[in-house]
Design a protein around this motif. Structure first.
Motif: not given
Length: 245
Positions: A70-88
């Motif tokens: 749940x925590x990672x999903x909320x982060x992926x939904x509301x965090x900076x898209x570039x940061x999320x893509x880099x982590x993925x």
């Protein structure tokens, strides 16, 4: 005091009878309608529903893992898209990452839900792992989940690396985006089917098999979808080990 030989008056008898009738009527209990539900039966039904969901004591592994997802999903939904893509991309279990840091990406890729918290695999994770953990325990459930996740990942990505080395696939196939919990969920589903009664085992296994094979036939990502079929088969292969428990 009544005098002997004097007949008793009718009014006095009626008054005496009425006087004695009052406490009897007052002490009579009002019957409860039979249609009113009892509190005991209502409370008895509540635990049956909550057994389907993970709890800290009943299914600690699934409960803690659910909070993490749940925590990672909320982060992926509301965090900076570039940061999320880099982590993925850093968590992807493609051939390049597996060759460089296999243990890290195998763990990191299982921290994300492809499709978010409302995806079919997220809902299956919640109910399947809870049911499995309540039957075999937290350690065995974790072993089934991560074992299926790792084996299905390696079994689908290593052939990609071999195909690239032999020239059957382009070099950019080594850097595909691959992450999520689906392989582990499919393995746990196959394992859970072997612990259910016959009337529930085969409908569950048949429905999930139809889902996985249908997706493979119309797939735009045959590597991942073939991994789903393989993970389901892996879950059925460990029935003897779990039934011994």
């Amino acid at each position: 005091m009544a005098l002997s030989g004097v007949p008793r008056q009718p009014g006095a008898a009626g008054a005496s009878g009425a006087a004695h009738a009052v406490p009897v009527a007052a002490s009579t209990a009002v019957p409860v309608p039979s249609s009113a539900p009892s509190a005991a039966s209502a409370l008895a039904r509540v635990p049956r529903f909550w057994r389907l969901l993970p709890t800290p004591l009943g299914a600690p592994f699934t409960f803690g893992y659910t909070l993490l997802l749940v925590a990672t999903s909320v982060f992926a939904e509301y965090a900076d898209p570039d940061l999320v893509l880099a982590l993925l991309q850093g968590s992807s279990t493609d051939v390049e990452h597996l060759a460089r840091s296999p243990l890290l990406v195998l763990v990191a890729s299982a921290l994300w839900i492809a499709g978010g918290m409302t995806s079919a695999y997220a809902l299956a994770f919640l109910f399947v792992l809870t049911a499995l953990e309540r039957r075999v325990g937290a350690l065995r459930t974790a072993a089934v989940f991560f074992g299926g996740h790792a084996v299905a990942t390696l079994a689908t990505e290593l052939p990609v690396g071999a195909a690239v080395a032999l020239g059957y696939l382009p070099a950019d196939s080594l850097q595909r985006l691959d992450y999520g919990i689906s392989f582990g969920v499919m393995t746990c589903t196959g394992a859970l089917a072997g612990l259910l009664p016959v009337w529930a085992r085969w409908p569950l296994l048949g429905g999930v098999t139809w889902f996985a094979v249908t997706n493979l036939l119309v797939s735009t990502d045959p590597v991942s979808d073939s991994g789903h079929v393989l993970a389901l088969v892996l879950g059925t292969l460990i029935w003897p080990l779990l039934r011994c428990r």
